[in-house]
Design a protein around this motif. Structure first.
Motif, PDB file in Angstrom:
ATOM      1  N   ARG A  19       0.876  -1.174   0.000  1.00  0.00           N
ATOM      2  CA  ARG A  19       0.000   0.000   0.000  1.00  0.00           C
ATOM      3  C   ARG A  19       0.908   1.218   0.000  1.00  0.00           C
ATOM      4  O   ARG A  19       1.606   1.496   0.972  1.00  0.00           O
ATOM      5  CB  ARG A  19      -0.891  -0.018   1.237  1.00  0.00           C
ATOM      6  N   GLU A  51      -2.384   3.656  -3.002  1.00  0.00           N
ATOM      7  CA  GLU A  51      -2.412   2.806  -4.194  1.00  0.00           C
ATOM      8  C   GLU A  51      -2.062   1.383  -3.782  1.00  0.00           C
ATOM      9  O   GLU A  51      -1.308   1.158  -2.833  1.00  0.00           O
ATOM     10  CB  GLU A  51      -1.400   3.292  -5.228  1.00  0.00           C
ATOM     11  N   THR A  87     -11.658  -2.179  -2.832  1.00  0.00           N
ATOM     12  CA  THR A  87     -12.103  -0.843  -3.222  1.00  0.00           C
ATOM     13  C   THR A  87     -11.182   0.224  -2.642  1.00  0.00           C
ATOM     14  O   THR A  87     -10.397  -0.030  -1.725  1.00  0.00           O
ATOM     15  CB  THR A  87     -13.530  -0.584  -2.737  1.00  0.00           C
ATOM     16  N   GLN A  88     -11.303   1.431  -3.173  1.00  0.00           N
ATOM     17  CA  GLN A  88     -10.482   2.528  -2.671  1.00  0.00           C
ATOM     18  C   GLN A  88     -10.789   2.805  -1.206  1.00  0.00           C
ATOM     19  O   GLN A  88      -9.875   3.057  -0.401  1.00  0.00           O
ATOM     20  CB  GLN A  88     -10.702   3.793  -3.504  1.00  0.00           C
ATOM     21  N   LEU A 141      -9.084   0.224   0.835  1.00  0.00           N
ATOM     22  CA  LEU A 141      -7.639   0.433   0.822  1.00  0.00           C
ATOM     23  C   LEU A 141      -7.231   1.546   1.777  1.00  0.00           C
ATOM     24  O   LEU A 141      -6.154   1.504   2.385  1.00  0.00           O
ATOM     25  CB  LEU A 141      -7.186   0.750  -0.602  1.00  0.00           C
ATOM     26  N   ASN A 195     -13.725  -3.473 -11.054  1.00  0.00           N
ATOM     27  CA  ASN A 195     -13.327  -2.570  -9.980  1.00  0.00           C
ATOM     28  C   ASN A 195     -12.120  -1.784 -10.457  1.00  0.00           C
ATOM     29  O   ASN A 195     -11.131  -2.353 -10.908  1.00  0.00           O
ATOM     30  CB  ASN A 195     -12.967  -3.360  -8.715  1.00  0.00           C
ATOM     31  N   LEU A 249      -9.086   0.863  -9.599  1.00  0.00           N
ATOM     32  CA  LEU A 249      -8.245   1.509  -8.599  1.00  0.00           C
ATOM     33  C   LEU A 249      -7.308   2.524  -9.239  1.00  0.00           C
ATOM     34  O   LEU A 249      -6.432   3.075  -8.567  1.00  0.00           O
ATOM     35  CB  LEU A 249      -7.424   0.456  -7.843  1.00  0.00           C
ATOM     36  N   GLY A 289      -6.825  -2.427 -10.845  1.00  0.00           N
ATOM     37  CA  GLY A 289      -8.128  -3.057 -10.658  1.00  0.00           C
ATOM     38  C   GLY A 289      -8.262  -4.256 -11.574  1.00  0.00           C
ATOM     39  O   GLY A 289      -7.273  -4.865 -11.984  1.00  0.00           O
TER      40      GLY A 289
END
Length: 372
Positions: free
Chosen positions: A149, A157, A176-177, A180, A305, A307, A359
């Motif tokens: 991360r 990210e 998902t954001q 995260l 999804n 990202l 994603g």
């Protein structure tokens, strides 16, 4: 208590600023999550270890490659007891059955090849467990996944783990954001041997415990038995045909095959090697053809999804062990620069820009390469 500054923590990420803060740690009973919990405790965090009992009624003896049941729960508790932090076991067996095992069987019955670890992360772990962590007042949820991360210009990210042999980013594309923002992955910058060394230094009973492998809820590798228990009609089998519909033989169930497979067809009269090129679930037919028939030019994705931006060139992984393939995205269609083989509906297509995970989505169907 072992102090963090007495350990070799080079490469450990996501522990800064945790002192005095409550965090939840997802503990499967394996070495990775146990080290994460111990490191967070050493960093001065108020650790709450949470183990999800997912199958086996909590009493099934552990077996190599398993997690989240039986002795694995006891191992997680032993680590918590040694380090002196709270530990809870949450019965999620019914949820796991409905969201992961049933989905697994339904996918095979539909002629697809599922990725149950993705479903588990998407539903039980990064949805239900994350909600539970928040209800416990935790400021973050830490896991033992080998992903990174990294703070970017627009927020956190998701990146591949530093150790390519352990990278688990393929299975976390559906994160998902918002999830995260809350998650931390302390081991993403480490190699597995370093993690075991830390476990040994910390005196954890799981330091030499075998890694979890394959599908955790499938005993002895017999996934077909689980599918047949939930879909007994599949055991009737059906025809094996070529692209023109000519019957070449019979099979014992479409759930025993996936696109790209050669083994198990048992077509003695074939004049060349044949591979599964498609599965017609409605007709219970397995379609086969030569290796050239496996070529795929594009894959249509569903349940996507994002990202990051899906613009310009990307690299795509269409199976967990597949090499990265250069491609670009047109809406939700992944177009490969060069034809790919063994692209199976039901599998995930995960998109990357360098090490960053952009994603992905589930492969709904494929298209043959364009001809000149």
């Amino acid at each position: 208590m072992i102090a963090l500054d007495t350990l070799d923590t080079a490469g450990v990420e996501g522990l800064d600023g945790l002192a005095g803060r409550r965090v939840a740690v997802a503990m499967s009973g394996g070495v990775d999550s146990s080290v994460v919990a111990a490191l967070a405790h050493a960093a001065g965090a108020e650790v709450v270890g949470v183990t999800l009992q997912l199958y086996g009624g909590g009493a099934t003896p552990s077996r190599p490659g398993a997690c989240c049941a039986g002795a694995d729960i006891r191992d997680a508790r032993a680590v918590a007891d040694r380090m002196g932090f709270a530990h809870y076991v949450i019965d999620m067996e019914a949820r796991f059955q409905d969201s992961v095992i049933q989905h697994f069987a339904d996918s095979y019955a539909a002629g697809r090849t599922p990725v149950p670890c993705v479903e588990c992360n998407k539903t039980v772990k990064f949805h239900d467990l994350l909600d539970l962590a928040r209800s416990l007042g935790a400021e973050a949820l830490l896991t033992g996944h080998y992903v990174r991360r990294i703070e970017g210009a627009d927020g956190p990210e998701l990146h591949r783990g530093r150790d390519p042999a352990k990278d688990q980013s393929y299975f976390l594309w559906a994160t998902t954001q918002a999830q995260l923002d809350y998650l931390r992955f302390p081991l993403g910058g480490l190699e597995k041997r370093r993690v075991r060394s830390l476990a040994d230094t910390l005196g954890l009973v799981v330091a030499n415990k075998p890694d979890s492998q394959d599908i955790c809820f499938v005993g002895g590798g017999d996934y077909a038995a689980i599918v047949e228990r939930l879909h007994p009609e599949l055991a009737a089998g059906g025809e094996i045909v070529d692209a023109a519909g000519r019957v070449l033989g019979r099979h014992a169930g479409i759930h025993k095959f996936t696109v790209g497979q050669r083994r198990g067809l048992e077509l003695g009269g074939a004049t060349e090697p044949l591979y599964v090129t498609a599965i017609d679930a409605e007709a219970a037919r397995v379609i086969v053809g030569p290796r050239t028939a496996l070529a795929v030019g594009a894959a249509v994705l569903e349940d996507c999804n994002r990202l990051g931006a899906w613009a310009g060139q990307v690299e795509a992984k269409v199976r967990s062990l597949a090499a990265l393939a250069p491609a670009h995205v047109e809406d939700t269609t992944l177009v490969f620069d060069t034809p790919q083989q063994g692209v199976a509906p039901g599998q995930a297509a995960v998109l990357y820009a360098g090490s960053r995970v952009l994603g992905g989505g589930v492969i709904a169907r494929t298209r043959a390469p364009l001809t000149n």
